[in-house]
Design a protein around this motif. Structure first.
Motif, short mmCIF file in Angstrom:
data_model
loop_
_atom_site.label_atom_id
_atom_site.label_comp_id
_atom_site.label_asym_id
_atom_site.label_seq_id
_atom_site.Cartn_x
_atom_site.Cartn_y
_atom_site.Cartn_z
N PRO A 119 -125.56 -31.72 -62.69
CA PRO A 119 -125.29 -32.63 -61.57
C PRO A 119 -125.06 -34.06 -62.05
CG PRO A 119 -127.16 -31.21 -61.08
CD PRO A 119 -126.84 -31.01 -62.53
N ILE A 120 -124.24 -34.79 -61.28
CA ILE A 120 -123.92 -36.18 -61.61
C ILE A 120 -124.29 -37.10 -60.46
CG2 ILE A 120 -122.07 -35.58 -63.23
CD1 ILE A 120 -120.05 -36.15 -61.00
N ASP A 121 -124.55 -38.34 -60.81
CA ASP A 121 -124.89 -39.35 -59.81
C ASP A 121 -123.61 -39.95 -59.25
OD1 ASP A 121 -125.94 -41.33 -58.21
OD2 ASP A 121 -126.66 -42.55 -59.88
N LEU A 122 -123.36 -39.73 -57.97
CA LEU A 122 -122.21 -40.33 -57.30
C LEU A 122 -122.66 -41.30 -56.21
CD1 LEU A 122 -119.56 -37.47 -56.98
CD2 LEU A 122 -119.54 -39.44 -58.49
N GLU A 123 -123.88 -41.81 -56.37
CA GLU A 123 -124.43 -42.81 -55.46
C GLU A 123 -124.48 -42.33 -54.01
OE1 GLU A 123 -122.35 -46.49 -56.13
OE2 GLU A 123 -122.73 -46.40 -58.28
N ALA A 124 -124.96 -41.12 -53.84
CA ALA A 124 -125.14 -40.57 -52.49
C ALA A 124 -126.23 -41.36 -51.78
CB ALA A 124 -125.53 -39.10 -52.56
N ARG A 125 -126.13 -41.47 -50.48
CA ARG A 125 -127.13 -42.21 -49.70
C ARG A 125 -128.52 -41.63 -49.83
NH1 ARG A 125 -123.92 -43.61 -44.11
NH2 ARG A 125 -122.44 -45.02 -45.09
N ASP A 126 -128.60 -40.30 -49.99
CA ASP A 126 -129.92 -39.68 -50.12
C ASP A 126 -130.42 -39.69 -51.57
OD1 ASP A 126 -128.38 -37.70 -51.32
OD2 ASP A 126 -128.95 -36.12 -49.92
N GLY A 127 -129.61 -40.21 -52.50
CA GLY A 127 -130.01 -40.31 -53.90
C GLY A 127 -129.91 -39.01 -54.69
N GLU A 128 -129.51 -37.93 -54.03
CA GLU A 128 -129.41 -36.64 -54.71
C GLU A 128 -128.18 -36.60 -55.62
OE1 GLU A 128 -131.39 -33.79 -54.64
OE2 GLU A 128 -132.80 -35.12 -53.62
N PRO A 129 -128.34 -36.10 -56.85
CA PRO A 129 -127.17 -35.93 -57.72
C PRO A 129 -126.28 -34.81 -57.17
CG PRO A 129 -129.14 -35.05 -58.77
CD PRO A 129 -129.58 -35.71 -57.49
N VAL A 130 -125.00 -34.90 -57.47
CA VAL A 130 -124.00 -33.97 -56.93
C VAL A 130 -123.78 -32.80 -57.88
CG1 VAL A 130 -121.54 -33.76 -56.38
CG2 VAL A 130 -122.84 -35.73 -55.56
N ASP A 131 -123.85 -31.59 -57.34
CA ASP A 131 -123.51 -30.41 -58.13
C ASP A 131 -122.40 -29.58 -57.49
OD1 ASP A 131 -125.09 -29.40 -56.04
OD2 ASP A 131 -125.97 -27.85 -57.30
N LEU A 132 -122.03 -29.89 -56.24
CA LEU A 132 -120.90 -29.24 -55.57
C LEU A 132 -119.86 -30.30 -55.24
CD1 LEU A 132 -122.58 -26.82 -52.98
CD2 LEU A 132 -121.47 -26.20 -55.14
N VAL A 133 -118.65 -30.12 -55.76
CA VAL A 133 -117.57 -31.07 -55.53
C VAL A 133 -116.41 -30.32 -54.90
CG1 VAL A 133 -115.97 -32.73 -56.56
CG2 VAL A 133 -118.27 -32.43 -57.54
N PHE A 134 -116.03 -30.75 -53.72
CA PHE A 134 -114.89 -30.17 -53.02
C PHE A 134 -113.78 -31.21 -53.03
CE2 PHE A 134 -114.33 -26.48 -50.10
CZ PHE A 134 -112.96 -26.66 -49.90
N LEU A 135 -112.82 -31.04 -53.93
CA LEU A 135 -111.71 -31.99 -54.08
C LEU A 135 -110.54 -31.57 -53.21
CD1 LEU A 135 -110.22 -34.31 -55.58
CD2 LEU A 135 -109.55 -32.60 -57.28
#
Length: 127
Positions: A59-75
């Motif tokens: 997972p990567i940090d995409l500065e989500a409001r909830d602070g959770e790192p992202v592991d699912l990306v829907f482009l």
């Protein structure tokens, strides 16, 4: 890495895919929360919509409001000339991904076909 993969799979110019993704992220994070991101862009060099789901091993940090790192990306990349379907498509994707069960099922999917079935079932059950 995602830009490279999308470009290779769809025969698109990698530099343009990357530029589109980065330009959108500069406007603000596309992280939706709960480990999900929806980077999207309308571009003038595309003839048909492209949508890709990536499940990240790390997972990567995409500065989500909830602070959770992202592991699912829907482009989603959408042709500028076909703008009428863009917002409804994003809305449908967001609706599906807000359901806690859908991201869980996508994370557990053992194949691309299983992930696609999950998304299709969510689309069929949408109001």
């Amino acid at each position: 890495m995602l830009a490279s993969e999308v470009a290779a799979r769809h025969g698109l110019p990698e530099d343009k895919v990357l530029d589109a993704i980065q330009a959108r992220e500069r406007l603000g994070s596309t992280a939706l929360g709960r480990g999900v991101a929806l980077p999207h862009a309308r571009v003038d060099w595309l003839d048909a919509p492209v949508a890709v789901l990536a499940r990240l091993t790390h997972p990567i940090d995409l500065e989500a409001r909830d602070g959770e790192p992202v592991d699912l990306v829907f482009l989603v990349l959408w042709p500028e000339a076909a703008s009428e379907g863009f917002l409804p498509a994003l809305s449908n994707i967001c609706r599906a991904l807000r359901d806690n069960q859908i991201p869980r099922q996508l994370r557990r999917a053992r194949s691309a076909a299983e992930a696609l079935q999950t998304l299709q079932a969510a689309d069929r059950s949408a109001p």
